[in-house]
Write a protein that holds these residues in place. Structure first.
Motif, PDB file in Angstrom:
ATOM      1  N   GLN C  45     -65.979  17.861  30.304  1.00 40.37           N
ATOM      2  CA  GLN C  45     -66.020  19.142  29.059  1.00 40.37           C
ATOM      3  C   GLN C  45     -67.528  19.244  28.812  1.00 40.37           C
ATOM      4  O   GLN C  45     -68.082  18.091  28.387  1.00 40.37           O
ATOM      5  CB  GLN C  45     -65.147  18.827  27.932  1.00 40.37           C
ATOM      6  CG  GLN C  45     -65.417  20.132  26.963  1.00 40.37           C
ATOM      7  CD  GLN C  45     -64.428  20.106  25.890  1.00 40.37           C
ATOM      8  OE1 GLN C  45     -63.516  19.184  25.655  1.00 40.37           O
ATOM      9  NE2 GLN C  45     -64.486  21.068  25.019  1.00 40.37           N
ATOM     10  N   GLU C  46     -68.169  20.168  28.978  1.00 31.41           N
ATOM     11  CA  GLU C  46     -69.470  20.447  28.666  1.00 31.41           C
ATOM     12  C   GLU C  46     -69.718  20.888  27.298  1.00 31.41           C
ATOM     13  O   GLU C  46     -68.776  21.854  27.125  1.00 31.41           O
ATOM     14  CB  GLU C  46     -70.308  21.186  29.802  1.00 31.41           C
ATOM     15  CG  GLU C  46     -70.620  20.373  31.262  1.00 31.41           C
ATOM     16  CD  GLU C  46     -71.123  21.506  32.203  1.00 31.41           C
ATOM     17  OE1 GLU C  46     -72.197  21.552  32.256  1.00 31.41           O
ATOM     18  OE2 GLU C  46     -70.286  22.271  32.667  1.00 31.41           O
ATOM     19  N   ILE C  47     -70.441  20.497  26.534  1.00 32.04           N
ATOM     20  CA  ILE C  47     -70.654  20.853  25.260  1.00 32.04           C
ATOM     21  C   ILE C  47     -72.197  21.456  25.041  1.00 32.04           C
ATOM     22  O   ILE C  47     -73.080  21.012  25.539  1.00 32.04           O
ATOM     23  CB  ILE C  47     -70.473  19.749  24.225  1.00 32.04           C
ATOM     24  CG1 ILE C  47     -69.513  18.761  24.307  1.00 32.04           C
ATOM     25  CG2 ILE C  47     -70.605  19.979  22.816  1.00 32.04           C
ATOM     26  CD1 ILE C  47     -67.904  19.492  23.903  1.00 32.04           C
ATOM     27  N   GLU C  48     -71.970  22.669  24.247  1.00 32.35           N
ATOM     28  CA  GLU C  48     -73.264  23.287  24.092  1.00 32.35           C
ATOM     29  C   GLU C  48     -74.134  22.473  23.326  1.00 32.35           C
ATOM     30  O   GLU C  48     -73.809  21.625  22.431  1.00 32.35           O
ATOM     31  CB  GLU C  48     -73.254  24.700  23.420  1.00 32.35           C
ATOM     32  CG  GLU C  48     -72.079  25.829  24.010  1.00 32.35           C
ATOM     33  CD  GLU C  48     -72.944  26.176  25.351  1.00 32.35           C
ATOM     34  OE1 GLU C  48     -74.070  26.122  25.650  1.00 32.35           O
ATOM     35  OE2 GLU C  48     -72.007  26.402  26.355  1.00 32.35           O
ATOM     36  N   LEU C  49     -75.526  22.701  23.541  1.00 27.48           N
ATOM     37  CA  LEU C  49     -76.561  21.954  22.590  1.00 27.48           C
ATOM     38  C   LEU C  49     -76.453  21.808  20.898  1.00 27.48           C
ATOM     39  O   LEU C  49     -76.770  20.969  20.573  1.00 27.48           O
ATOM     40  CB  LEU C  49     -77.865  22.008  23.171  1.00 27.48           C
ATOM     41  CG  LEU C  49     -78.145  21.750  24.659  1.00 27.48           C
ATOM     42  CD1 LEU C  49     -79.527  21.529  24.977  1.00 27.48           C
ATOM     43  CD2 LEU C  49     -77.344  20.387  25.190  1.00 27.48           C
ATOM     44  N   ASP C  50     -75.954  23.181  20.838  1.00 26.55           N
ATOM     45  CA  ASP C  50     -76.006  23.225  19.390  1.00 26.55           C
ATOM     46  C   ASP C  50     -74.590  22.738  18.667  1.00 26.55           C
ATOM     47  O   ASP C  50     -74.434  22.538  17.517  1.00 26.55           O
ATOM     48  CB  ASP C  50     -75.858  24.823  19.230  1.00 26.55           C
ATOM     49  CG  ASP C  50     -77.027  25.750  18.894  1.00 26.55           C
ATOM     50  OD1 ASP C  50     -78.015  25.123  19.056  1.00 26.55           O
ATOM     51  OD2 ASP C  50     -77.004  27.004  18.912  1.00 26.55           O
ATOM     52  N   ASP C  51     -73.877  22.432  19.550  1.00 28.73           N
ATOM     53  CA  ASP C  51     -72.581  21.989  19.107  1.00 28.73           C
ATOM     54  C   ASP C  51     -72.546  20.393  19.198  1.00 28.73           C
ATOM     55  O   ASP C  51     -71.378  19.788  18.723  1.00 28.73           O
ATOM     56  CB  ASP C  51     -71.346  22.424  19.895  1.00 28.73           C
ATOM     57  CG  ASP C  51     -71.474  23.949  19.861  1.00 28.73           C
ATOM     58  OD1 ASP C  51     -71.788  24.404  18.893  1.00 28.73           O
ATOM     59  OD2 ASP C  51     -70.652  24.635  20.695  1.00 28.73           O
ATOM     60  N   TRP C  52     -73.441  19.699  19.693  1.00 31.64           N
ATOM     61  CA  TRP C  52     -73.489  18.256  19.755  1.00 31.64           C
ATOM     62  C   TRP C  52     -74.660  17.721  18.679  1.00 31.64           C
ATOM     63  O   TRP C  52     -75.475  18.025  18.790  1.00 31.64           O
ATOM     64  CB  TRP C  52     -73.788  17.628  21.277  1.00 31.64           C
ATOM     65  CG  TRP C  52     -73.604  16.348  21.202  1.00 31.64           C
ATOM     66  CD1 TRP C  52     -74.116  15.238  20.610  1.00 31.64           C
ATOM     67  CD2 TRP C  52     -72.676  15.701  22.074  1.00 31.64           C
ATOM     68  NE1 TRP C  52     -73.414  14.140  21.015  1.00 31.64           N
ATOM     69  CE2 TRP C  52     -72.770  14.231  22.149  1.00 31.64           C
ATOM     70  CE3 TRP C  52     -71.731  16.056  23.275  1.00 31.64           C
ATOM     71  CZ2 TRP C  52     -71.724  13.293  22.670  1.00 31.64           C
ATOM     72  CZ3 TRP C  52     -71.115  15.441  24.018  1.00 31.64           C
ATOM     73  CH2 TRP C  52     -71.144  14.081  23.671  1.00 31.64           C
ATOM     74  N   GLY C  53     -74.127  16.927  17.685  1.00 37.02           N
ATOM     75  CA  GLY C  53     -75.079  16.168  16.765  1.00 37.02           C
ATOM     76  C   GLY C  53     -75.403  14.549  17.110  1.00 37.02           C
ATOM     77  O   GLY C  53     -74.377  13.927  17.415  1.00 37.02           O
ATOM     78  N   TYR C  54     -76.455  14.417  16.997  1.00 38.46           N
ATOM     79  CA  TYR C  54     -76.859  13.066  17.286  1.00 38.46           C
ATOM     80  C   TYR C  54     -77.870  12.764  16.141  1.00 38.46           C
ATOM     81  O   TYR C  54     -78.869  13.323  15.679  1.00 38.46           O
ATOM     82  CB  TYR C  54     -77.453  12.726  18.473  1.00 38.46           C
ATOM     83  CG  TYR C  54     -78.003  11.238  18.646  1.00 38.46           C
ATOM     84  CD1 TYR C  54     -77.231  10.322  18.873  1.00 38.46           C
ATOM     85  CD2 TYR C  54     -79.504  11.276  18.796  1.00 38.46           C
ATOM     86  CE1 TYR C  54     -77.843   9.149  18.892  1.00 38.46           C
ATOM     87  CE2 TYR C  54     -80.040   9.915  18.997  1.00 38.46           C
ATOM     88  CZ  TYR C  54     -79.226   8.692  18.998  1.00 38.46           C
ATOM     89  OH  TYR C  54     -79.968   7.618  19.103  1.00 38.46           O
ATOM     90  N   ALA C  55     -77.509  11.719  15.427  1.00 41.39           N
ATOM     91  CA  ALA C  55     -78.494  11.234  14.338  1.00 41.39           C
ATOM     92  C   ALA C  55     -78.586  12.060  13.220  1.00 41.39           C
ATOM     93  O   ALA C  55     -79.694  12.243  12.621  1.00 41.39           O
ATOM     94  CB  ALA C  55     -79.901  10.478  15.058  1.00 41.39           C
ATOM     95  N   GLY C  56     -77.583  12.998  13.154  1.00 44.99           N
ATOM     96  CA  GLY C  56     -77.732  14.010  12.104  1.00 44.99           C
ATOM     97  C   GLY C  56     -78.460  15.353  12.552  1.00 44.99           C
ATOM     98  O   GLY C  56     -78.520  16.380  11.844  1.00 44.99           O
ATOM     99  N   GLU C  57     -78.744  15.397  13.761  1.00 49.27           N
ATOM    100  CA  GLU C  57     -79.291  16.570  14.358  1.00 49.27           C
ATOM    101  C   GLU C  57     -78.773  17.286  15.391  1.00 49.27           C
ATOM    102  O   GLU C  57     -78.345  16.746  16.274  1.00 49.27           O
ATOM    103  CB  GLU C  57     -80.818  16.272  14.582  1.00 49.27           C
ATOM    104  CG  GLU C  57     -81.792  15.980  13.284  1.00 49.27           C
ATOM    105  CD  GLU C  57     -83.000  16.673  13.689  1.00 49.27           C
ATOM    106  OE1 GLU C  57     -83.088  17.960  13.512  1.00 49.27           O
ATOM    107  OE2 GLU C  57     -84.233  16.058  13.594  1.00 49.27           O
ATOM    108  N   GLN C  58     -78.948  18.655  15.606  1.00 46.85           N
ATOM    109  CA  GLN C  58     -78.388  19.338  16.651  1.00 46.85           C
ATOM    110  C   GLN C  58     -79.094  18.734  17.967  1.00 46.85           C
ATOM    111  O   GLN C  58     -80.437  18.888  17.939  1.00 46.85           O
ATOM    112  CB  GLN C  58     -78.406  20.928  16.703  1.00 46.85           C
ATOM    113  CG  GLN C  58     -77.192  21.282  15.625  1.00 46.85           C
ATOM    114  CD  GLN C  58     -77.383  22.781  15.276  1.00 46.85           C
ATOM    115  OE1 GLN C  58     -78.832  23.151  14.864  1.00 46.85           O
ATOM    116  NE2 GLN C  58     -76.520  23.396  15.592  1.00 46.85           N
ATOM    117  N   VAL C  59     -78.519  18.550  19.174  1.00 44.25           N
ATOM    118  CA  VAL C  59     -79.241  18.267  20.324  1.00 44.25           C
ATOM    119  C   VAL C  59     -80.223  19.211  20.509  1.00 44.25           C
ATOM    120  O   VAL C  59     -81.268  19.042  21.488  1.00 44.25           O
ATOM    121  CB  VAL C  59     -78.318  17.903  21.410  1.00 44.25           C
ATOM    122  CG1 VAL C  59     -79.117  17.678  22.750  1.00 44.25           C
ATOM    123  CG2 VAL C  59     -77.524  16.674  21.063  1.00 44.25           C
TER     124      VAL C  59
END
Lengths: 72, 72, 72, 72, 72, 72
Positions: C45-59
């Motif tokens: 499943q590919e996730i849009e960059l706006d929809d994945w958060g890392y360390a509290g920020e959108q990718v």
């Protein structure tokens, strides 16, 4: 190629009920989507009542208050 | 940012096998997608045989009938 | 009966890379757990960059800042 | 209609912490998305340390080496 | 408090078929587990054929070879 | 090592709302569980209204009837 995951609170679901869920979901998928049952997997996951939250409260707390999930 | 979830029936998977799965999947992701392993998480979830259905039957029932998932 | 779900950010994963992931994971499962490949399903499943958060920020924000997930 | 699943390593998460997570996530969803809390379900799943892999290693192994996930 | 997730390959599932799946699964859960339908959520996720692997091959490749998932 | 997945109906969630969800969940996890944000991943998945069922009906049908999920 369907895969179905059923998350449900752990409140005494019996082996027979699980079998009915598995058979029922597989039959439904076969009937509605015309899928080969040998390509259909169903997984049931029981969740502890402390681990399921509804409306901001743990289900264990709701049950202590007498609030159930039963059909009315 | 990959996250990999492995659902597998609980049938005596050893700690060493789990380590091989985790290392193997992480290496594969690193090699194919050029991802930093420190951004790759792998989670293994073992499912009880009563809770996994295949072709409309519980795997526990299939195993009682002598039907395995082994490579042939 | 394994089912493997790979969540990954949508950043130009090619059809060939997906095929390598599917073949690689299936081979690994077959080799480590001795499972029949015909019982092994892999879903990417590919996730849009706006929809994945890392360390509290959108990718998507991290990428705009020049921060990648590439192996170093 | 939101459903939130929290996967976390099983390392002594208390009932009170779980309640804080459930209440906090539900409040956040209500505030940011204006959703009725009665349509919001939160499920916490604790994963054994042997079953979670990070950077290609089991978390149980990382913990034995003294590597924690604590905020620094 | 059940939550059911149906992963299925994207191969022309119609709105009517989706409605049948949602109604059918909800009825089954209500009947077998005596759950209030207002606590039952069903989510269908269609997966692109390049993104689903079976027996180590992309379903898109299997379909090109004339291999279907239809009931036989 | 937490991984949080938020499933929500696709009804105009903005980029800014997504950022608030990601930041808010990560802060909550950091505060309640004392976890390093660099080990916390949050994924948002928007689900089409035809694909989410509640109480046995598609959300798209509920919306056509004027039934919303808004806080009351």
């Amino acid at each position: 190629m369907p895969y179905i995951k059923i998350d449900v609170t752990r409140e005494g679901v019996t082996r027979e009920q699980k079998q009915k869920l598995i058979a029922g979901v597989t039959d439904l998928i076969t009937e509605v989507l015309d899928k080969d049952p040998k390509l259909t997997h169903v997984v049931i996951q029981e969740i502890e009542l402390d681990d399921w939250g509804y409306a901001g409260e743990q289900v264990s707390v709701l049950r202590e208050k007498g609030i159930t999930a039963k059909k009315q």
